[in-house]
Scaffold this active site. Structure first.
Site, mmCIF file in Angstrom:
data_model
loop_
_atom_site.group_PDB
_atom_site.id
_atom_site.type_symbol
_atom_site.label_atom_id
_atom_site.label_comp_id
_atom_site.label_asym_id
_atom_site.label_seq_id
_atom_site.Cartn_x
_atom_site.Cartn_y
_atom_site.Cartn_z
ATOM 1 N N GLY A 7 0.834 -1.200 0.000
ATOM 2 C CA GLY A 7 0.000 0.000 0.000
ATOM 3 C C GLY A 7 0.864 1.244 0.000
ATOM 4 O O GLY A 7 2.023 1.214 -0.432
ATOM 5 N N SER A 8 0.301 2.324 0.490
ATOM 6 C CA SER A 8 0.974 3.622 0.367
ATOM 7 C C SER A 8 2.052 3.810 1.437
ATOM 8 O O SER A 8 2.009 3.185 2.500
ATOM 9 C CB SER A 8 -0.064 4.734 0.477
ATOM 10 O OG SER A 8 -0.740 4.617 1.716
ATOM 11 N N GLY A 60 2.150 2.519 5.399
ATOM 12 C CA GLY A 60 3.243 1.595 5.728
ATOM 13 C C GLY A 60 4.118 2.158 6.837
ATOM 14 O O GLY A 60 4.539 1.454 7.753
ATOM 15 N N CYS A 90 1.989 1.105 -8.729
ATOM 16 C CA CYS A 90 3.143 1.549 -7.937
ATOM 17 C C CYS A 90 4.326 1.806 -8.849
ATOM 18 O O CYS A 90 5.177 2.641 -8.549
ATOM 19 C CB CYS A 90 3.490 0.503 -6.890
ATOM 20 S SG CYS A 90 3.772 -1.118 -7.612
ATOM 21 N N GLU A 105 5.617 -3.236 0.997
ATOM 22 C CA GLU A 105 5.685 -2.993 -0.454
ATOM 23 C C GLU A 105 4.974 -1.678 -0.690
ATOM 24 O O GLU A 105 3.740 -1.637 -0.663
ATOM 25 C CB GLU A 105 4.950 -4.102 -1.209
ATOM 26 C CG GLU A 105 5.578 -5.458 -1.093
ATOM 27 C CD GLU A 105 6.869 -5.565 -1.885
ATOM 28 O OE1 GLU A 105 7.022 -4.811 -2.861
ATOM 29 O OE2 GLU A 105 7.709 -6.366 -1.510
HETATM 30 P P1 NAD Z 1 -3.543 2.358 1.022
HETATM 31 O O1 NAD Z 1 -2.248 2.526 1.709
HETATM 32 O O2 NAD Z 1 -4.555 3.417 1.126
HETATM 33 O O3 NAD Z 1 -4.266 1.009 1.537
HETATM 34 C C1 NAD Z 1 -3.654 -0.243 1.386
HETATM 35 C C2 NAD Z 1 -4.314 -1.213 2.363
HETATM 36 O O4 NAD Z 1 -3.993 -0.834 3.692
HETATM 37 C C3 NAD Z 1 -5.838 -1.258 2.291
HETATM 38 O O5 NAD Z 1 -6.251 -2.598 2.410
HETATM 39 C C4 NAD Z 1 -6.247 -0.443 3.509
HETATM 40 O O6 NAD Z 1 -7.519 -0.781 3.998
HETATM 41 C C5 NAD Z 1 -5.161 -0.845 4.495
HETATM 42 N N1 NAD Z 1 -4.920 0.070 5.608
HETATM 43 C C6 NAD Z 1 -5.237 1.391 5.699
HETATM 44 N N2 NAD Z 1 -4.831 1.879 6.899
HETATM 45 C C7 NAD Z 1 -4.236 0.850 7.546
HETATM 46 C C8 NAD Z 1 -3.578 0.736 8.815
HETATM 47 N N3 NAD Z 1 -3.476 1.770 9.651
HETATM 48 N N4 NAD Z 1 -3.064 -0.456 9.164
HETATM 49 C C9 NAD Z 1 -3.132 -1.514 8.320
HETATM 50 N N5 NAD Z 1 -3.744 -1.475 7.106
HETATM 51 C C10 NAD Z 1 -4.277 -0.297 6.733
HETATM 52 O O7 NAD Z 1 -3.198 2.020 -0.499
HETATM 53 P P2 NAD Z 1 -4.176 1.848 -1.751
HETATM 54 O O8 NAD Z 1 -4.678 3.190 -2.154
HETATM 55 O O9 NAD Z 1 -5.140 0.745 -1.552
HETATM 56 O O10 NAD Z 1 -3.153 1.306 -2.847
HETATM 57 C C11 NAD Z 1 -2.307 2.132 -3.556
HETATM 58 C C12 NAD Z 1 -0.940 2.203 -2.920
HETATM 59 O O11 NAD Z 1 -0.321 0.922 -2.910
HETATM 60 C C13 NAD Z 1 -0.009 3.099 -3.722
HETATM 61 O O12 NAD Z 1 0.762 3.835 -2.810
HETATM 62 C C14 NAD Z 1 0.856 2.104 -4.491
HETATM 63 O O13 NAD Z 1 2.093 2.606 -4.901
HETATM 64 C C15 NAD Z 1 0.978 1.013 -3.476
HETATM 65 N N6 NAD Z 1 1.324 -0.236 -4.129
HETATM 66 C C16 NAD Z 1 2.583 -0.747 -3.968
HETATM 67 C C17 NAD Z 1 2.957 -1.906 -4.641
HETATM 68 C C18 NAD Z 1 4.325 -2.501 -4.492
HETATM 69 O O14 NAD Z 1 4.495 -3.666 -4.856
HETATM 70 N N7 NAD Z 1 5.326 -1.767 -4.025
HETATM 71 C C19 NAD Z 1 2.039 -2.544 -5.457
HETATM 72 C C20 NAD Z 1 0.759 -2.002 -5.592
HETATM 73 C C21 NAD Z 1 0.411 -0.851 -4.918
#
Ligand code: NAD
Length: 461
Positions: A210-211, A215, A267, A233
């Site tokens: 995620g973001s 993270g 990403c 990631e």
């Molecule tokens: P996000 O960070 O908003 O959410 C990702 C996940 O985290 C969701 O399931 C969300 O419900 C959960 N989440 C939110 N707050 C949390 C917390 N406090 N504790 C634990 N989990 C929590 O990201 P998004 O908008 O769903 O996805 C896009 C992001 O993911 C972008 O930043 C993108 O670059 C990244 N991404 C990275 C990769 C990689 O392999 N490096 C791949 C795909 C996406």
């Protein structure tokens, strides 16, 4: 027992047809999932690798049978064009083979290492794992970590993005049915559920995709807890560098594709194009022409190359960036609230010639490209390094020597010559350097982070 905060129920709309609303979703029961995972942990850890592989193959067959339906649900719920969604499900199916292959070698005991006593080194399961997924690859990214943990003998709780809850539920039902009860569980929810799952002491491994801000928050909360392995990631701000000797047509097509696949919500999307000054004007023209292919369309149609972005929040971020970014717009962006008679979250690709080095520390995650002109290759490297991310970078050049020189200086986990920044086959690891991850590459070989290494010596028998 600590009270677990619960996210309120939510309703997803189809980003490519806002008149289509999915049934209301409710957050899952975190405590019951944690309790079930801990109950089955010992028995799943004792199950033989051959038996675990059999369970995985059963899941693989069921996913293959549901391939087209799953792809359509991805397109409908996230707006990802159907051809990309089919590619995602294909990658999910292929991932089983690659992970089983990796497990065979990683999980094998090592002997003959020397020392005064007989000994071996074994890979022990870590215990219950939580996998948190993003919306943009709602199946593929969580899936890779899910099956690696399952093969290693760890029960898995998968919390998908709430923005892709329905397609994730379909995947979850298939996976749950293939394993003994409690070994694979899907828990719906948002940040509250994700956080409660990750912080629980019964959890021994986390794979978060995620973001960066989320993270980072997770990592901060887990500082000092050495019982858990945390794999992060995270995001990127990926550069495509066009050297003066590059094939400009190829580079233009790759830059446009990198910027527009999944409507810029990858990403590894190309969000920075860095061009050597001597070819900047001719490349600009070719790049803008190449972007014309990416016309907004219905994500369910095979001809569509540019689907909508995920949500009204993403559209608002796009509009804010259009208003705030400093420079000259080479291609103006605009939203398209209606396409082919349907209301949706479409935005058009935009390109801005940036002042300075654009050293912002946020991902744009929409199809907006920052265009930089580099005085020379050293300047190009400085521009690439100006953000704190280090996920992917691609260099377009006909010279292997130039590629090697730049490659040695570009701090990224995934480096390409003459390929789009989005080119990430499952046969290779995929992970970010710097703020794009924490040194636990996903993709190929993720199984390394699912076990604990134990050195065993014996005497007297
Ligand atoms: P996000 O960070 O908003 O959410 C990702 C996940 O985290 C969701 O399931 C969300 O419900 C959960 N989440 C939110 N707050 C949390 C917390 N406090 N504790 C634990 N989990 C929590 O990201 P998004 O908008 O769903 O996805 C896009 C992001 O993911 C972008 O930043 C993108 O670059 C990244 N991404 C990275 C990769 C990689 O392999 N490096 C791949 C795909 C996406």
């Amino acid at each position: 027992m600590q009270e677990i905060e619960k996210s309120p129920a939510w309703t997803n709309l189809s980003p490519g047809d806002l008149s289509f609303s999915f049934p209301e979703c409710a957050a899952g029961d975190v405590e019951s999932a944690l309790a079930r995972a801990s109950v089955v942990a010992a028995s799943w850890a004792r199950t033989s690798l051959a038996e675990r592989i059999d369970r995985l193959r059963e899941a693989q067959r069921a996913i293959a049978a549901a391939k087209e339906a799953l792809a359509s649900w991805i397109a409908l719920e996230t707006g990802k064009p159907i051809t990309e969604a089919q590619g995602e499900v294909g990658a999910v199916i292929a991932k089983f083979e690659l992970t089983i292959e990796d497990a065979d070698s990683h999980l094998a005991e090592r002997t003959g290492l020397g020392g005064p006593h007989p000994s071996l080194v074994r890979q022990a399961p870590r215990g219950p794992a939580v996998v948190i997924g993003p919306f943009n690859f709602p199946l593929h990214l969580g899936h890779g970590a899910n099956i690696a943990h399952l093969l290693a003998g760890n029960p898995v709780i998968y919390k998908p993005s709430p923005l892709a809850a329905h397609v994730a539920a379909k995947y979850g039902r298939i996976m749950e049915a293939a394993f003994p009860g409690g070994v694979f569980q899907l828990v719906q929810g948002g940040g509250a559920e994700g956080s409660a799952l990750c912080l629980d002491p019964r959890i021994r491994a986390i794979c978060f995709t995620g973001s960066v801000p989320v993270g980072r928050e997770l990592a901060r909360k887990l500082v000092g807890d050495f019982s858990k392995d945390l794999a992060l990631e995270l995001g990127g701000s990926n550069a495509l560098i066009v050297c003066a000797d590059a094939d400009l047509d190829e580079a233009a097509r790759a830059a446009a594709e990198g910027a527009c696949l999944t409507a810029g919500q990858r990403c590894n999307a190309t969000s920075r194009v860095i061009v050597e000054r001597s070819v900047a004007t001719s490349f600009e023209k070719k790049f803008i022409e190449a972007l014309a292919v990416f016309d907004p369309g219905d994500p369910l149609l095979a001809a569509t190359k540019l689907g909508p972005v995920i949500s009204a929040v993403a559209v608002a971020r796009y509009e804010k960036l259009l208003g705030e970014m400093a420079g000259d717009w080479l291609q103006q962006g605009r939203t398209e609230p209606i396409v082919a008679g349907k209301r949706g979250y479409w935005v058009r690709p935009a390109v801005i010639l940036r002042d300075g080095d654009g050293a912002e520390d946020m991902e744009c995650f929409v199809p907006i490209v920052s265009y930089f002109i580099a005085d020379d290759l050293d300047h190009a490297v400085r521009l690439q390094s100006a953000t704190p991310f280090g996920l992917t970078a691609s260099v377009f050049t006909r010279s292997e020597e130039t590629f090697r020189r730049l490659g040695a200086e570009l701090e990224v986990g995934n480096l390409y010559a003459n390929l789009p920044t989005t080119f990430s086959p499952s046969t290779l690891p995929f992970g970010g350097w710097r703020n794009s991850g924490n040194g636990h590459p996903g993709g190929r070989g993720f199984i390394r982070y699912t076990t604990r290494e134990q050195a065993v010596q014996w005497k007297g028998f």
